[in-house]
Design an enzyme around this catalytic site. Structure first.
Site, short mmCIF file in Angstrom:
data_model
loop_
_atom_site.label_atom_id
_atom_site.label_comp_id
_atom_site.label_asym_id
_atom_site.label_seq_id
_atom_site.Cartn_x
_atom_site.Cartn_y
_atom_site.Cartn_z
N GLU A 46 0.64 -1.27 0.06
CA GLU A 46 0.02 -0.11 0.12
C GLU A 46 0.85 1.23 0.05
OE1 GLU A 46 -2.28 2.77 -0.37
OE2 GLU A 46 -3.23 0.92 -0.43
N HIS A 58 -45.16 -2.26 9.64
CA HIS A 58 -45.76 -0.76 9.42
C HIS A 58 -45.46 0.07 10.81
CE1 HIS A 58 -48.58 2.08 8.42
NE2 HIS A 58 -49.34 2.07 9.72
#
Length: 456
Positions: free
Chosen positions: A33, A441
Site C-alpha cells: 500500500e 408498518h
C-alpha cells in the site's frame, strides 16, 4: 529479495479481503500500500464512509437550521467526526491484516519488473524486491481532472481534498453533474452553502429513467441548488478572497463566484506507474486492466479487481470481485462477473435515489413489452412521519412474464428498500410477490404494496 506466495497491490476492499482469505489458506502474503492514509481502501478513507458521515451530519444540521455561522460551526464539528470515524476504521483494517503471522503490510509504491517480480519504492526512497507466484492488482481509481485553465488553483478541489476543508464554503461551484457531484451538492446545500452545479451535457442524469431524473432535478432546484446544463467551463481564476469560474452556456458567458470549487468529472482506473506491460498485462481502450469473467488478466498468474478493472465503481462490487477471485484461486471457479446478478446502487441525495435494473427507456429500446407502475413518495405514511414526502417511485415490469425489469426509488430510505427489490429480481420472482408481501408498518418498504398495485 522477499519471496511470498502472493502479492496484493492495494489495500482496498477486494485486496484486503483476499489477503485475509489467502492467509487463512496457509499462503504467505505481501500487501503493498503506497499510503498509510489509505489502509482499508478508498471507501473507508475518502469516499463512502466519510461522505456518508457528512451526509448524516448535514441532514441533522439542516433540521436544526440557524445562521450560516452556526451551520459553519456544525460543519467543522462534522469534519472532526468524519476524521474520527475514518481513523478508527483505518486502524482496525490495518491491524486485522498486519497482526496475522503470514501477512506483511509493505508501505510503498509497487511496479512490475515481470509477471512474478515487483519492485517497491519505500517512503524513505529505498527499494525492495518481491517475488510472488501470484499477484493481485487492486489499485482502485483516481479523480479525473480536465485541463481547465486555473484548475490547479488554491480553492479548487477534487472530492478527496474537499473532505479535508474545515471551513464551510458559503458559495460552492460543482463542476460535473454526475453522481459524486450531485451527492456533494446535496450535502453542502444541507449545511447551508449556496451551490451551483455546472455540467457539460444538456440532459440531467442521462443514464437514469427520464421521469426519475426530472423528479431529482426538481427536488434539487426546490432546495435552492442551481444546475447549469450544456455549459462549457472556460477557466477558473483565483481572485482576492474568491475563485471565479467562467462558464459559457446558451451563447453567453457567466462568471460564478465561489469560496470553493469541486471538480467532480469522474474517476479513472489507477494504473500509472504499475509498469503493467512488463508483466504482460493489457489495458482496455478506456485505460482499465483487461480481465475475463474470472477477473484473470492477460498474464496467467495475475488477477485484478475493484475500480481498476473499470465499470461501476462501488465498494460492494470490489467485495464481490474478491469472492470471484477467491473462488478462482482457492475454489471451483463457479462464481464469475456474469452470474453476480442485478447490481443495485444508491446516490445519497436528500432524499436518496436508488436503482436496480433497467429504465423504462432501456426496456422499450430492447423491444420488451413493458408495464409501468409509479407512486409519489408523499403517498407513503412513513415518508409523511419522517416529514420527507418528496420523491417518486417507479417500477418497470415485463408484461409477458410479470418479472421486474427495474426499480427506481427516489425517496427516503431507498438505499434499504432497493436491496429487497434486487433479491426478488435475482430470484426471478414475479412482481406480484412484492405487491402482496406482508411488510411491517410503518415502514418505507411497505410502499411496494402500493407501488406494484399500480402496474398497468
Amino acid at each position: 529479495m522477499r519471496k511470498v506466495d502472493a502479492a496484493v497491490i492495494g489495500f482496498g476492499k477486494g485486496g484486503k479481503a483476499l489477503a485475509g482469505a489467502l492467509a487463512a489458506a496457509g499462503k504467505t502474503v505481501a500487501l503493498v500500500e503506497k499510503s498509510p492514509k489509505r489502509y482499508g481502501g478508498t471507501c473507508i478513507n475518502v469516499a463512502c464512509i466519510p461522505t456518508k458521515s457528512l451526509v448524516h451530519s448535514a441532514a441533522l444540521s439542516a433540521a436544526q437550521g440557524g445562521t450560516f455561522d452556526e451551520r459553519a460551526a456544525r460543519y467543522a464539528a462534522a469534519i472532526d467526526e468524519k476524521d474520527r470515524v475514518t481513523g478508527l476504521l483505518r486502524g482496525k483494517n490495518y491491524h486485522k491484516l498486519a497482526d496475522l503471522p503470514n501477512v506483511e503490510v509493505v508501505d510503498g509504491t509497487a511496479s512490475f519488473v515481470d509477471a512474478t517480480h515487483l519492485e517497491v519504492e519505500r517512503p524513505d526512497g529505498m527499494r525492495e524486491a518481491i517475488e510472488a507466484e501470484q499477484v493481485f492488482v487492486n489499485t482502485g481509481a483516481r479523480p479525473f481532472v480536465p485541463p481547465i485553465p486555473g484548475v490547479d488553483g488554491p480553492r479548487v478541489h477534487v472530492s478527496e481534498t474537499l473532505l479535508d476543508v474545515r471551513t464551510l464554503p458559503e458559495r460552492l461551484v460543482v463542476i460535473g453533474g454526475g453522481y459524486i457531484g450531485m451527492e456533494f451538492a446535496s450535502l453542502y446545500a444541507n449545511f447551508g452553502s449556496q451551490v451551483t452545479v455546472v455540467q457539460d451535457g444538456e440532459e440531467f442524469l442521462p443514464r437514469e429513467d427520464a421521469e426519475i431524473a426530472a423528479a431529482v432535478l426538481a427536488s434539487l432546484e426546490a432546495r435552492g441548488i442551481r444546475v447549469v446544463r450544456g455549459a462549457d467551463v472556460r477557466r477558473i481564476d483565483d481572485g482576492p478572497g474568491e475563485a471565479l469560474v467562467t462558464v459559457a452556456a446558451d451563447g453567453a458567458e457567466e462568471r460564478l463566484p465561489a469560496d470553493a470549487v469541486l471538480v467532480a468529472t469522474g474517476r479513472r482506473p489507477n494504473v500509472a506507474g504499475l509498469n503493467l506491460e512488463a508483466a504482460g498485462v493489457e489495458l482496455t481502450g478506456r485505460g482499465a486492466v483487461r480481465t475475463d469473467e474470472h477477473l484473470r488478466t492477460t498474464a496467467p498468474n495475475i488477477w485484478a479487481m475493484g475500480d481498476v478493472v473499470g465499470g461501476l465503481q462501488f465498494t460492494y462490487l470490489s467485495l464481490d470481485d474478491f469472492r470471484i477471485v477467491r473462488d478462482d484461486v482457492l475454489g471451483d471457479g463457479a462464481r464469475t462477473t456474469a452470474n453476480r446478478g442485478t447490481v443495485p446502487y444508491s446516490v445519497f441525495l436528500d432524499p436518496p435515489f436508488s436503482r436496480a435494473g433497467m429504465t423504462e427507456q432501456e426496456a422499450r429500446a430492447a423491444g420488451l413489452n413493458v408495464k409501468v407502475a409509479k407512486l409519489p413518495a408523499a403517498a407513503i405514511p412513513k415518508a409523511q412521519l419522517l416529514q420527507k414526502p418528496t420523491g417518486l417511485l417507479k417500477a418497470v415490469i415485463d408484461a409477458d412474464t410479470d418479472l421486474v425489469l427495474g426499480v427506481h426509488l427516489f425517496c427516503e430510505e431507498s438505499y434499504e428498500m432497493v436491496n429487497t427489490a434486487k433479491l426478488a429480481m435475482d430470484a426471478g420472482l414475479p412482481y406480484q410477490v412484492l405487491r402482496d408481501a406482508v411488510y411491517t408498518h410503518p415502514t418505507m418498504s411497505e410502499a411496494f404494496n402500493d407501488l406494484f398495485a399500480q402496474v398497468a
